[in-house]
Motif scaffolding. Structure first.
Motif, PDB file in Angstrom:
ATOM      1  N   ILE A   1     -33.953 -27.251 -22.492  1.00 53.80           N
ATOM      2  CA  ILE A   1     -33.213 -26.394 -21.568  1.00 53.80           C
ATOM      3  C   ILE A   1     -34.209 -25.741 -20.612  1.00 53.80           C
ATOM      4  N   TYR A   2     -33.875 -25.790 -19.333  1.00 51.93           N
ATOM      5  CA  TYR A   2     -34.688 -25.181 -18.281  1.00 51.93           C
ATOM      6  C   TYR A   2     -33.942 -23.974 -17.719  1.00 51.93           C
ATOM      7  N   SER A   3     -34.659 -23.089 -17.068  1.00 51.48           N
ATOM      8  CA  SER A   3     -34.031 -21.867 -16.556  1.00 51.48           C
ATOM      9  C   SER A   3     -33.072 -22.160 -15.401  1.00 51.48           C
ATOM     10  N   PRO A   4     -31.859 -21.601 -15.468  1.00 52.78           N
ATOM     11  CA  PRO A   4     -30.909 -21.762 -14.375  1.00 52.78           C
ATOM     12  C   PRO A   4     -31.040 -20.668 -13.309  1.00 52.78           C
ATOM     13  N   LEU A   5     -31.979 -19.736 -13.513  1.00 49.11           N
ATOM     14  CA  LEU A   5     -32.082 -18.561 -12.643  1.00 49.11           C
ATOM     15  C   LEU A   5     -33.522 -18.151 -12.403  1.00 49.11           C
ATOM     16  N   LYS A   6     -33.714 -17.350 -11.365  1.00 46.97           N
ATOM     17  CA  LYS A   6     -34.947 -16.586 -11.193  1.00 46.97           C
ATOM     18  C   LYS A   6     -34.662 -15.219 -11.806  1.00 46.97           C
ATOM     19  N   GLY A   7     -35.539 -14.763 -12.691  1.00 49.33           N
ATOM     20  CA  GLY A   7     -35.306 -13.473 -13.321  1.00 49.33           C
ATOM     21  C   GLY A   7     -36.245 -13.219 -14.475  1.00 49.33           C
ATOM     22  N   THR A   8     -35.763 -12.458 -15.446  1.00 42.46           N
ATOM     23  CA  THR A   8     -36.553 -12.109 -16.621  1.00 42.46           C
ATOM     24  C   THR A   8     -35.773 -12.500 -17.871  1.00 42.46           C
ATOM     25  N   VAL A   9     -36.386 -13.333 -18.697  1.00 47.02           N
ATOM     26  CA  VAL A   9     -35.756 -13.813 -19.924  1.00 47.02           C
ATOM     27  C   VAL A   9     -35.939 -12.766 -21.017  1.00 47.02           C
ATOM     28  N   VAL A  10     -34.826 -12.492 -21.723  1.00 48.76           N
ATOM     29  CA  VAL A  10     -34.852 -11.579 -22.866  1.00 48.76           C
ATOM     30  C   VAL A  10     -34.310 -12.319 -24.091  1.00 48.76           C
ATOM     31  N   PRO A  11     -34.775 -11.948 -25.276  1.00 48.80           N
ATOM     32  CA  PRO A  11     -34.209 -12.574 -26.480  1.00 48.80           C
ATOM     33  C   PRO A  11     -32.709 -12.299 -26.553  1.00 48.80           C
ATOM     34  N   LEU A  12     -31.972 -13.268 -27.041  1.00 49.62           N
ATOM     35  CA  LEU A  12     -30.522 -13.116 -27.145  1.00 49.62           C
ATOM     36  C   LEU A  12     -30.155 -11.899 -28.000  1.00 49.62           C
ATOM     37  N   SER A  13     -30.959 -11.594 -28.986  1.00 48.97           N
ATOM     38  CA  SER A  13     -30.687 -10.450 -29.862  1.00 48.97           C
ATOM     39  C   SER A  13     -30.714  -9.121 -29.121  1.00 48.97           C
ATOM     40  N   LYS A  14     -31.293  -9.086 -27.919  1.00 48.34           N
ATOM     41  CA  LYS A  14     -31.388  -7.858 -27.124  1.00 48.34           C
ATOM     42  C   LYS A  14     -30.231  -7.706 -26.130  1.00 48.34           C
ATOM     43  N   VAL A  15     -29.362  -8.704 -26.053  1.00 38.79           N
ATOM     44  CA  VAL A  15     -28.218  -8.652 -25.141  1.00 38.79           C
ATOM     45  C   VAL A  15     -27.191  -7.662 -25.699  1.00 38.79           C
ATOM     46  N   SER A  16     -26.574  -6.871 -24.826  1.00 38.85           N
ATOM     47  CA  SER A  16     -25.694  -5.783 -25.280  1.00 38.85           C
ATOM     48  C   SER A  16     -24.337  -6.223 -25.836  1.00 38.85           C
ATOM     49  N   ASP A  17     -23.949  -7.473 -25.637  1.00 37.43           N
ATOM     50  CA  ASP A  17     -22.680  -7.961 -26.172  1.00 37.43           C
ATOM     51  C   ASP A  17     -22.933  -8.613 -27.533  1.00 37.43           C
ATOM     52  N   PRO A  18     -22.327  -8.083 -28.609  1.00 34.04           N
ATOM     53  CA  PRO A  18     -22.595  -8.617 -29.947  1.00 34.04           C
ATOM     54  C   PRO A  18     -22.178 -10.067 -30.137  1.00 34.04           C
ATOM     55  N   VAL A  19     -21.179 -10.540 -29.419  1.00 32.02           N
ATOM     56  CA  VAL A  19     -20.767 -11.947 -29.541  1.00 32.02           C
ATOM     57  C   VAL A  19     -21.930 -12.858 -29.160  1.00 32.02           C
ATOM     58  N   PHE A  20     -22.659 -12.491 -28.114  1.00 31.92           N
ATOM     59  CA  PHE A  20     -23.816 -13.281 -27.696  1.00 31.92           C
ATOM     60  C   PHE A  20     -25.029 -12.957 -28.561  1.00 31.92           C
ATOM     61  N   ALA A  21     -25.298 -11.673 -28.786  1.00 30.53           N
ATOM     62  CA  ALA A  21     -26.484 -11.238 -29.533  1.00 30.53           C
ATOM     63  C   ALA A  21     -26.507 -11.805 -30.943  1.00 30.53           C
ATOM     64  N   GLU A  22     -25.342 -11.965 -31.558  1.00 33.83           N
ATOM     65  CA  GLU A  22     -25.258 -12.493 -32.921  1.00 33.83           C
ATOM     66  C   GLU A  22     -25.090 -14.017 -32.940  1.00 33.83           C
ATOM     67  N   GLU A  23     -25.247 -14.647 -31.799  1.00 30.39           N
ATOM     68  CA  GLU A  23     -25.213 -16.108 -31.647  1.00 30.39           C
ATOM     69  C   GLU A  23     -23.893 -16.741 -32.072  1.00 30.39           C
ATOM     70  N   VAL A  24     -22.800 -16.009 -31.906  1.00 33.52           N
ATOM     71  CA  VAL A  24     -21.477 -16.546 -32.234  1.00 33.52           C
ATOM     72  C   VAL A  24     -21.182 -17.792 -31.381  1.00 33.52           C
ATOM     73  N   MET A  25     -21.629 -17.775 -30.136  1.00 33.64           N
ATOM     74  CA  MET A  25     -21.397 -18.904 -29.231  1.00 33.64           C
ATOM     75  C   MET A  25     -22.575 -19.877 -29.216  1.00 33.64           C
ATOM     76  N   GLY A  26     -23.544 -19.660 -30.097  1.00 36.59           N
ATOM     77  CA  GLY A  26     -24.716 -20.518 -30.185  1.00 36.59           C
ATOM     78  C   GLY A  26     -25.978 -19.776 -29.823  1.00 36.59           C
ATOM     79  N   PRO A  27     -27.126 -20.348 -30.200  1.00 36.24           N
ATOM     80  CA  PRO A  27     -28.406 -19.725 -29.864  1.00 36.24           C
ATOM     81  C   PRO A  27     -28.751 -19.938 -28.402  1.00 36.24           C
ATOM     82  N   GLY A  28     -29.707 -19.170 -27.926  1.00 33.94           N
ATOM     83  CA  GLY A  28     -30.165 -19.301 -26.553  1.00 33.94           C
ATOM     84  C   GLY A  28     -30.928 -18.082 -26.129  1.00 33.94           C
ATOM     85  N   VAL A  29     -30.802 -17.724 -24.862  1.00 39.25           N
ATOM     86  CA  VAL A  29     -31.491 -16.559 -24.293  1.00 39.25           C
ATOM     87  C   VAL A  29     -30.571 -15.852 -23.310  1.00 39.25           C
TER      88      VAL A  29
END
Length: 176
Positions: free
Chosen positions: A31-59
Protein backbone atom coordinates in the motif's frame (compact mmCIF):
# COMPACT_ATOMS: atom_id res chain seq x y z
CA UNK A 1 -17.46 -11.89 -3.36
CA UNK A 2 -15.19 -9.71 -1.18
CA UNK A 3 -15.89 -7.58 1.85
CA UNK A 4 -16.27 -4.38 -0.20
CA UNK A 5 -18.68 -6.05 -2.65
CA UNK A 6 -20.78 -7.15 0.33
CA UNK A 7 -21.06 -3.56 1.57
CA UNK A 8 -21.50 -1.70 -1.70
CA UNK A 9 -22.59 -4.33 -4.23
CA UNK A 10 -20.98 -4.91 -7.59
CA UNK A 11 -21.82 -2.82 -10.64
CA UNK A 12 -20.67 -2.65 -14.26
CA UNK A 13 -16.96 -2.18 -14.90
CA UNK A 14 -15.41 0.37 -17.22
CA UNK A 15 -12.06 2.00 -17.89
CA UNK A 16 -11.38 5.59 -16.84
CA UNK A 17 -8.34 7.80 -16.89
CA UNK A 18 -7.97 10.47 -14.24
CA UNK A 19 -5.08 12.88 -13.59
CA UNK A 20 -2.12 11.25 -11.85
CA UNK A 21 0.27 12.76 -9.32
CA UNK A 22 3.12 10.57 -10.66
CA UNK A 23 3.64 7.04 -11.90
CA UNK A 24 5.12 4.07 -10.03
CA UNK A 25 5.35 0.33 -10.44
CA UNK A 26 3.37 -1.22 -7.59
CA UNK A 27 4.85 -4.12 -5.67
CA UNK A 28 2.51 -7.00 -4.73
CA UNK A 29 0.52 -6.64 -1.49
CA UNK A 30 1.92 -3.14 -0.93
CA UNK A 31 0.00 0.00 0.00
CA UNK A 32 1.28 3.44 -0.99
CA UNK A 33 0.17 6.79 0.40
CA UNK A 34 -2.95 8.27 -1.22
CA UNK A 35 -2.23 11.71 0.27
CA UNK A 36 0.33 14.33 1.16
CA UNK A 37 0.27 14.66 4.94
CA UNK A 38 1.34 13.06 8.20
CA UNK A 39 0.80 9.37 8.89
CA UNK A 40 -0.38 8.40 12.38
CA UNK A 41 -0.87 4.92 13.83
CA UNK A 42 -4.44 3.73 13.45
CA UNK A 43 -4.63 3.31 17.23
CA UNK A 44 -4.30 7.11 17.57
CA UNK A 45 -7.34 7.87 15.38
CA UNK A 46 -10.23 9.33 17.42
CA UNK A 47 -12.92 7.00 16.00
CA UNK A 48 -12.89 3.66 17.87
CA UNK A 49 -14.25 1.73 14.87
CA UNK A 50 -11.06 2.60 12.99
CA UNK A 51 -8.69 2.69 15.99
CA UNK A 52 -9.71 -0.83 17.04
CA UNK A 53 -9.27 -2.11 13.45
CA UNK A 54 -12.91 -3.17 13.10
CA UNK A 55 -12.69 -2.32 9.39
CA UNK A 56 -9.17 -3.77 9.09
CA UNK A 57 -5.63 -2.70 9.87
CA UNK A 58 -3.96 0.29 8.29
CA UNK A 59 -3.03 3.88 9.10
CA UNK A 60 -4.54 7.32 9.48
CA UNK A 61 -3.19 10.27 7.52
CA UNK A 62 -3.75 13.92 8.41
CA UNK A 63 -3.89 15.48 4.94
CA UNK A 64 -2.16 18.70 3.94
CA UNK A 65 -4.30 19.08 0.82
CA UNK A 66 -7.65 17.84 -0.40
CA UNK A 67 -6.54 15.36 -3.03
CA UNK A 68 -6.95 11.60 -2.59
CA UNK A 69 -4.97 9.48 -5.04
CA UNK A 70 -5.15 5.75 -5.75
CA UNK A 71 -2.73 4.00 -3.35
CA UNK A 72 -2.55 0.88 -5.58
CA UNK A 73 -3.30 -0.27 -9.11
CA UNK A 74 -6.75 -1.78 -9.14
CA UNK A 75 -10.45 -1.58 -9.67
CA UNK A 76 -12.79 0.82 -7.92
CA UNK A 77 -15.03 -1.62 -6.05
CA UNK A 78 -17.18 1.09 -4.48
CA UNK A 79 -17.68 4.82 -4.21
CA UNK A 80 -19.84 5.83 -1.27
CA UNK A 81 -22.62 8.15 -2.56
CA UNK A 82 -21.32 11.05 -0.45
CA UNK A 83 -17.82 10.74 -1.96
CA UNK A 84 -16.08 10.41 1.41
CA UNK A 85 -15.14 6.72 1.04
CA UNK A 86 -13.72 4.59 -1.76
CA UNK A 87 -13.15 0.84 -1.90
CA UNK A 88 -10.62 -0.77 -4.22
CA UNK A 89 -9.51 -4.28 -5.10
CA UNK A 90 -6.14 -5.22 -6.56
CA UNK A 91 -5.14 -7.96 -8.97
CA UNK A 92 -3.46 -9.85 -6.12
CA UNK A 93 -6.69 -9.95 -4.09
CA UNK A 94 -6.07 -7.11 -1.65
CA UNK A 95 -9.04 -4.96 -0.64
CA UNK A 96 -8.37 -1.32 0.24
CA UNK A 97 -10.77 1.04 1.96
CA UNK A 98 -10.06 4.79 1.89
CA UNK A 99 -12.18 6.83 4.30
CA UNK A 100 -11.80 10.62 4.29
CA UNK A 101 -12.42 12.14 7.72
CA UNK A 102 -14.17 11.12 10.91
CA UNK A 103 -18.00 11.05 10.77
CA UNK A 104 -17.87 12.96 7.46
CA UNK A 105 -20.78 10.90 6.13
CA UNK A 106 -22.84 13.47 8.08
CA UNK A 107 -21.79 16.13 5.52
CA UNK A 108 -23.88 14.27 2.90
CA UNK A 109 -21.28 14.91 0.19
CA UNK A 110 -20.76 18.62 0.89
CA UNK A 111 -17.09 19.30 0.25
CA UNK A 112 -16.37 16.04 -1.63
CA UNK A 113 -16.06 15.46 -5.38
CA UNK A 114 -15.39 11.88 -6.52
CA UNK A 115 -13.71 11.62 -9.91
CA UNK A 116 -14.18 7.85 -10.31
CA UNK A 117 -17.06 5.41 -10.39
CA UNK A 118 -17.51 1.81 -9.36
CA UNK A 119 -15.94 -0.50 -11.93
CA UNK A 120 -13.27 1.97 -13.09
CA UNK A 121 -9.72 0.64 -13.39
CA UNK A 122 -7.07 3.01 -12.04
CA UNK A 123 -3.31 3.12 -11.62
CA UNK A 124 -1.61 4.12 -8.38
CA UNK A 125 -1.33 7.90 -8.29
CA UNK A 126 -4.52 8.67 -10.22
CA UNK A 127 -6.70 11.29 -8.57
CA UNK A 128 -9.81 9.69 -7.04
CA UNK A 129 -11.44 12.40 -4.91
CA UNK A 130 -11.03 16.12 -4.34
CA UNK A 131 -12.19 17.34 -0.94
CA UNK A 132 -12.32 20.69 0.84
CA UNK A 133 -10.26 20.39 4.04
CA UNK A 134 -11.23 23.88 5.20
CA UNK A 135 -14.97 23.29 4.74
CA UNK A 136 -14.80 19.92 6.49
CA UNK A 137 -12.99 21.44 9.48
CA UNK A 138 -15.30 24.50 9.56
CA UNK A 139 -18.25 22.12 9.84
CA UNK A 140 -16.59 20.56 12.91
CA UNK A 141 -15.19 17.35 11.43
CA UNK A 142 -11.67 15.93 11.36
CA UNK A 143 -10.00 15.28 8.02
CA UNK A 144 -7.91 12.32 9.20
CA UNK A 145 -8.11 9.83 6.36
CA UNK A 146 -7.98 6.10 6.99
CA UNK A 147 -6.15 3.72 4.66
CA UNK A 148 -7.40 0.24 5.58
CA UNK A 149 -7.12 -3.33 4.34
CA UNK A 150 -10.37 -5.14 5.32
CA UNK A 151 -9.19 -8.57 4.13
CA UNK A 152 -5.72 -8.38 5.72
CA UNK A 153 -6.23 -11.68 7.54
CA UNK A 154 -5.77 -13.62 4.28
CA UNK A 155 -2.76 -11.59 3.06
CA UNK A 156 -0.11 -12.54 5.63
CA UNK A 157 1.72 -10.45 8.21
CA UNK A 158 1.52 -6.66 7.88
CA UNK A 159 4.82 -4.79 8.05
CA UNK A 160 5.35 -1.97 10.55
CA UNK A 161 3.62 1.03 8.89
CA UNK A 162 5.48 4.19 7.98
CA UNK A 163 4.61 7.10 10.28
CA UNK A 164 5.37 10.81 10.01
CA UNK A 165 5.45 13.04 6.91
CA UNK A 166 4.44 11.40 3.66
CA UNK A 167 4.03 12.34 0.00
CA UNK A 168 1.58 10.69 -2.40
CA UNK A 169 2.81 7.21 -3.42
CA UNK A 170 5.40 6.90 -0.63
CA UNK A 171 5.33 3.30 0.63
CA UNK A 172 3.09 2.90 3.74
CA UNK A 173 3.12 -0.85 4.48
CA UNK A 174 2.95 -4.28 2.91
CA UNK A 175 2.02 -7.89 3.66
CA UNK A 176 4.36 -10.90 3.67
Amino acid sequence: MGFLDNIFGNKEKKELETPAVKSITCEPKTIYSPLKGTVVPLSKVSDPVFAEEVMGPGVGINPEEGKLYAPVDGEIASVFPTGHAIGMTTGDGMEVLLHIGIDTVQLEGDGFHALVKQGDHVKAGELLVEFDCVKIKEKGYQTTTMVLVPNAAILGTMSQPHTGPVEPLDRLFDFQ
